[in-house]
Design a protein around this motif. Sequence first.
Motif, PDB file in Angstrom:
ATOM      1  N   ASP A   1       0.832  -1.208   0.000  1.00  0.00           N
ATOM      2  CA  ASP A   1       0.000   0.000   0.000  1.00  0.00           C
ATOM      3  C   ASP A   1       0.866   1.257   0.000  1.00  0.00           C
ATOM      4  N   ARG A   2       0.393   2.261  -0.739  1.00  0.00           N
ATOM      5  CA  ARG A   2       1.035   3.595  -0.807  1.00  0.00           C
ATOM      6  C   ARG A   2       2.340   3.632  -1.601  1.00  0.00           C
TER       7      ARG A   2
ATOM      8  N   GLU B   1      -7.452   2.081   6.115  1.00  0.00           N
ATOM      9  CA  GLU B   1      -8.130   0.804   5.853  1.00  0.00           C
ATOM     10  C   GLU B   1      -7.470  -0.343   6.602  1.00  0.00           C
TER      11      GLU B   1
ATOM     12  N   GLU C   1      -3.538  -1.671   6.830  1.00  0.00           N
ATOM     13  CA  GLU C   1      -2.568  -0.570   6.708  1.00  0.00           C
ATOM     14  C   GLU C   1      -1.882  -0.298   8.042  1.00  0.00           C
TER      15      GLU C   1
HETATM   16 MG    MG Z   1      -5.149   0.950  -0.429  1.00  0.00          MG
END
Ligand code: MG
Length: 204
Positions: free
Chosen positions: A13-14, A146, A149
């Motif tokens: 993520d990210r 979310e 995360e």
């Molecule tokens: Mg995401």
Amino acid sequence: MARGRFILLEGCDRAGKSTQCAMLVAALKEKGHSVELCKFPDRTTTIGQMIHAYLTNAKELDDRAIHLLFSANRWEAMQSMKRKLKGGTHLVVDRYAYSGVAFSTAKGLDLTWCKNPDKGLVRPDLTFFLDLPTTEAEKRGGFGEERYENRELQERVREVFLQLKGKEWVMIDARETVQSMHHRILKEAEENIRVGELDGRFAE
Ligand code: MG
Ligand code: NYM
């Protein structure tokens, strides 16, 4: 007609996958290619809405049940993706089965069990892995909104990704600037498209 190429961007993520996918689609279109973006999870379908409810903590689900929903969300896209590839449209795909296996295995499920439901899905022709240290990802906007995360899980996810890494993966250092990552990704994608047009792998 040459089959379209399946170009996948994966990563934690990210890492900047969605930005790079959008830039790649725009650049390939600009160069006259027929190209479309696909994103997993696809939250627009009925299955996708269940996944969204789970990710936003509106719904609790058994780890195996949600794993199978993520996989089903890919299967429900298969016919349309295959049709597009066959028709010569390139697909730029934001996450796929590697994410499915990496996240569920990181949660503690068995690796082989996790791989099984995705067996038989159309395979990517080119996979980019956008690699970002978890400490950097944490600093980026929105991290923590979310499910999944958090640092501990993301670190395990990254380890599983690196375990899944195949020889054909193109590793991208996601600490680089948006533009320099884009140039590298575009160059590799164009090269893959060129080779694909030449090597006659499109008889199927
Ligand atoms: Mg995401
Ligand atoms: N994710 C994504 C999974 O756990 N399994 C999957 O099969 C896929 C495709 O969903 N944290 C996780 C990874 C992300 C989350 O994805 C939502 P995104 O790209 O942030 O919408």
